[in-house]
Design an enzyme around this catalytic site. Structure first.
Site, mmCIF file in Angstrom:
data_model
loop_
_atom_site.group_PDB
_atom_site.id
_atom_site.type_symbol
_atom_site.label_atom_id
_atom_site.label_comp_id
_atom_site.label_asym_id
_atom_site.label_seq_id
_atom_site.Cartn_x
_atom_site.Cartn_y
_atom_site.Cartn_z
ATOM 1 N N GLU A 191 -1.932 5.187 6.264
ATOM 2 C CA GLU A 191 -2.968 5.027 5.236
ATOM 3 C C GLU A 191 -4.310 4.682 5.875
ATOM 4 O OE1 GLU A 191 -4.030 5.080 2.261
ATOM 5 O OE2 GLU A 191 -2.630 4.270 0.794
ATOM 6 N N ASP A 192 -5.386 4.966 5.163
ATOM 7 C CA ASP A 192 -6.709 4.590 5.664
ATOM 8 C C ASP A 192 -7.031 3.119 5.409
ATOM 9 O OD1 ASP A 192 -6.880 4.945 2.900
ATOM 10 O OD2 ASP A 192 -8.723 6.131 2.950
ATOM 11 N N ASP A 230 -6.747 -1.569 -0.480
ATOM 12 C CA ASP A 230 -7.718 -2.291 -1.293
ATOM 13 C C ASP A 230 -6.933 -3.133 -2.300
ATOM 14 O OD1 ASP A 230 -10.010 -3.121 -2.553
ATOM 15 O OD2 ASP A 230 -10.422 -1.214 -3.531
ATOM 16 N N PHE A 247 -17.573 -2.312 0.698
ATOM 17 C CA PHE A 247 -17.250 -0.895 0.687
ATOM 18 C C PHE A 247 -17.630 -0.263 2.023
ATOM 19 C CE2 PHE A 247 -17.147 3.544 -0.425
ATOM 20 C CZ PHE A 247 -15.978 3.591 -1.182
ATOM 21 N N VAL A 248 -16.632 0.254 2.721
ATOM 22 C CA VAL A 248 -16.864 0.802 4.059
ATOM 23 C C VAL A 248 -16.627 2.316 4.091
ATOM 24 C CG1 VAL A 248 -16.298 -1.357 5.236
ATOM 25 C CG2 VAL A 248 -14.482 0.312 4.787
ATOM 26 N N ARG A 300 -17.251 10.822 5.854
ATOM 27 C CA ARG A 300 -15.972 10.794 6.581
ATOM 28 C C ARG A 300 -16.161 11.055 8.069
ATOM 29 N NH1 ARG A 300 -11.815 10.836 2.732
ATOM 30 N NH2 ARG A 300 -12.214 12.058 0.863
HETATM 31 P P1 IMP Z 1 -5.898 0.875 -3.510
HETATM 32 O O1 IMP Z 1 -4.897 1.728 -4.222
HETATM 33 O O2 IMP Z 1 -6.734 0.078 -4.455
HETATM 34 O O3 IMP Z 1 -5.290 0.009 -2.415
HETATM 35 O O4 IMP Z 1 -6.954 1.857 -2.879
HETATM 36 C C1 IMP Z 1 -6.674 2.585 -1.756
HETATM 37 C C2 IMP Z 1 -7.593 3.781 -1.643
HETATM 38 O O5 IMP Z 1 -8.908 3.508 -2.163
HETATM 39 C C3 IMP Z 1 -7.786 4.125 -0.192
HETATM 40 O O6 IMP Z 1 -6.798 5.020 0.263
HETATM 41 C C4 IMP Z 1 -9.200 4.697 -0.170
HETATM 42 O O7 IMP Z 1 -9.184 6.088 -0.410
HETATM 43 C C5 IMP Z 1 -9.918 4.011 -1.310
HETATM 44 N N1 IMP Z 1 -10.763 2.870 -0.859
HETATM 45 C C6 IMP Z 1 -10.573 1.556 -1.086
HETATM 46 N N2 IMP Z 1 -11.536 0.796 -0.511
HETATM 47 C C7 IMP Z 1 -12.365 1.664 0.105
HETATM 48 C C8 IMP Z 1 -13.563 1.490 0.905
HETATM 49 O O8 IMP Z 1 -14.062 0.393 1.183
HETATM 50 N N3 IMP Z 1 -14.132 2.645 1.370
HETATM 51 C C9 IMP Z 1 -13.612 3.883 1.113
HETATM 52 N N4 IMP Z 1 -12.507 4.085 0.394
HETATM 53 C C10 IMP Z 1 -11.868 2.983 -0.111
HETATM 54 MG MG MG Z 2 -11.050 7.891 -0.705
#
Ligand code: IMP
Ligand code: MG
Length: 183
Positions: free
Chosen positions: A103-104, A107, A156-157, A169
């Site tokens: 995963e990237d 959040d 936000f990164v 990206r």
């Molecule tokens: P989650 O389901 O809330 O944990 O969100 C995960 C997804 O939200 C990641 O795979 C990202 O695509 C996106 N995301 C969350 N925070 C950021 C950020 O700071 N920058 C860019 N994408 C983010």
């Molecule tokens: Mg994204």
């Protein structure tokens, strides 16, 4: 949306290209030890994890299978929609296999929880997660990725695969996006 220049839209750099490379190399060594005889299926969660995934796989000195999935939880906003949608499934049958989800960023943790349950139901031998970044404050330690590149504050990164509205990206570093770009 008020994005101008990929460089000047960044308020500060959190991790340079060099720091990223060093951390990914260390993670690759760790995973090599753990998965040496397991022929794991390395699963890239597109598109955000793409750069990390390729660099990480390149650092693994053991047999691996490579496969890709695509999910969406965001749309073009900088806040999660709360809905995870599977856009592209695996080609590989993961039953009885050791699976590593790459995963990237974590959040809220919604995407990770969804993916673990979704692919866990296919009865893999094991399923673990590697996240390049982790906003730990956002999910209060309730959920933990097995491996993590860096923990970061709640900002936000973008860069190294991470986007805002599909832009940024291709930045080689991780930077904080100026709130004026998305407010
Ligand atoms: P989650 O389901 O809330 O944990 O969100 C995960 C997804 O939200 C990641 O795979 C990202 O695509 C996106 N995301 C969350 N925070 C950021 C950020 O700071 N920058 C860019 N994408 C983010
Ligand atoms: Mg994204």
């Amino acid at each position: 949306m008020n994005i101008t220049n990929p460089q000047t839209d960044i308020s500060r750099i959190l991790f340079t290209e060099k720091q990223i490379a060093a951390r990914v190399e260390a993670l690759g060594m760790e995973l090599t030890e753990e998965y040496r005889d397991k022929k794991p299926v390395m699963v890239c969660v597109l598109k955000g994890a793409s750069f990390f995934y390729i660099d990480l796989c390149r650092q693994m000195q053991c047999h691996i299978d490579m496969d890709f999935i695509s999910v969406s939880s965001y749309g073009a906003a900088s806040k999660s929609s709360g809905v995870v949608r599977l856009i592209k499934d695996l080609d590989t049958d993961i039953t009885g296999r050791h699976v590593v989800l790459v995963e990237d960023i974590i959040d809220s943790g919604l995407t990770l929880t969804y993916l673990r349950e979704f692919f866990g139901a296919r009865k893999p031998a094991s399923i673990r997660t590697v996240s390049f970044l982790d906003k730990t404050a956002r999910h209060a330690g309730e959920l933990k990725t097995d491996y993590c590149g860096f923990e970061i504050p709640d900002e936000f990164v973008v860069g190294y695969g991470l986007d805002y509205a599909n832009y940024y990206r291709n930045l080689p570093y991780i930077g904080v996006l100026k709130p004026s770009c998305y407010e």
